[in-house]
Scaffold this motif. Structure first.
Motif, short mmCIF file in Angstrom:
data_model
loop_
_atom_site.label_atom_id
_atom_site.label_comp_id
_atom_site.label_asym_id
_atom_site.label_seq_id
_atom_site.Cartn_x
_atom_site.Cartn_y
_atom_site.Cartn_z
N PHE A 129 0.84 -1.18 0.00
CA PHE A 129 0.00 0.00 0.00
C PHE A 129 0.88 1.23 0.00
CE2 PHE A 129 0.44 -1.72 4.22
CZ PHE A 129 0.81 -0.64 5.01
N SER A 130 0.35 2.29 -0.59
CA SER A 130 1.03 3.56 -0.66
C SER A 130 0.80 4.33 0.64
CB SER A 130 0.49 4.36 -1.84
OG SER A 130 1.15 5.59 -1.94
N LEU A 131 1.79 5.09 1.06
CA LEU A 131 1.71 5.87 2.29
C LEU A 131 1.66 7.36 1.99
CD1 LEU A 131 4.40 3.89 4.28
CD2 LEU A 131 1.94 3.84 4.66
N ARG A 132 0.93 7.75 0.99
CA ARG A 132 0.83 9.17 0.64
C ARG A 132 0.03 9.92 1.69
NH1 ARG A 132 1.27 9.61 -5.58
NH2 ARG A 132 1.68 7.45 -6.09
N ASP A 133 0.46 11.13 1.97
CA ASP A 133 -0.27 12.05 2.85
C ASP A 133 -0.56 11.48 4.24
OD1 ASP A 133 -0.30 13.89 0.74
OD2 ASP A 133 -2.13 12.99 -0.06
N GLN A 134 0.39 10.84 4.84
CA GLN A 134 0.22 10.32 6.19
C GLN A 134 0.37 11.45 7.20
OE1 GLN A 134 -0.44 6.91 7.00
NE2 GLN A 134 -0.95 7.02 4.83
#
Length: 161
Positions: free
Chosen positions: A128-133
């Motif tokens: 999974f992508s961790l964009r904008d955490q």
């Protein structure tokens, strides 16, 4: 007064977790392989050590090739399963992790078979992508599990716990 130790009563196995930070260096896959083998053997998961070593090497190699910074390898036991997660700074998921269908690469190519091995050998796997955490952490997390599962199942959900 007695100095004799109290009898040991075996309880349920303890869960554990290790994190290895690896630099963006061509030696990173080798260091990760050796570390994983030691962890699996020392914690009684020797039957999975070869597979864990191979799959971890594939994920860390992908991090080295496609991300611009360091990577992190997390190994966690949860009951009878062990999950290995590899984080890197590149948020782009590989084709197999995004559900894109692609033909398997020819057997004589040197690249492009890593996630196919993960898919084939792991009991479960995903990414999974961790964009904008909220914590400011970006990139992606790829993971696989060994033990206690049905081979080949996938999930995009992060590991609970």
């Amino acid at each position: 007064m007695s100095c004799a130790p109290e009898p040991y009563e075996a309880g349920p196995p303890e869960d554990w977790e290790y994190t290895l930070q690896v630099p963006r260096d061509p030696l990173a896959p080798c260091i990760a392989r050796r570390t994983l083998r030691t962890i699996f053997e020392e914690h009684g998961f020797s039957e999975y050590a070869d597979t864990a070593e191979l799959l971890t090497s594939e994920l860390v190699t992908n991090s080295y090739r496609y991300a611009d910074g360091p990577a992190s390898v997390r190994v966690r036991r949860d009951g009878e399963r062990v999950r290995v997660s590899v984080w890197d700074a590149n948020p782009k998921l590989p084709a197999l992790a995004t559900g894109e269908q692609s033909a398997p690469p020819p057997v004589d190519v040197e690249r492009g078979r890593g996630l196919g091995l993960v898919r084939l050998c792991a009991d479960s796997w995903g990414g999974f992508s961790l964009r904008d955490q909220q914590q400011g952490l970006g990139g992606k997390m790829m993971w696989f599990e060994l033990g206690g599962g049905v081979p080949g199942t996938t999930s995009a959900e992060p590991f609970a716990g």
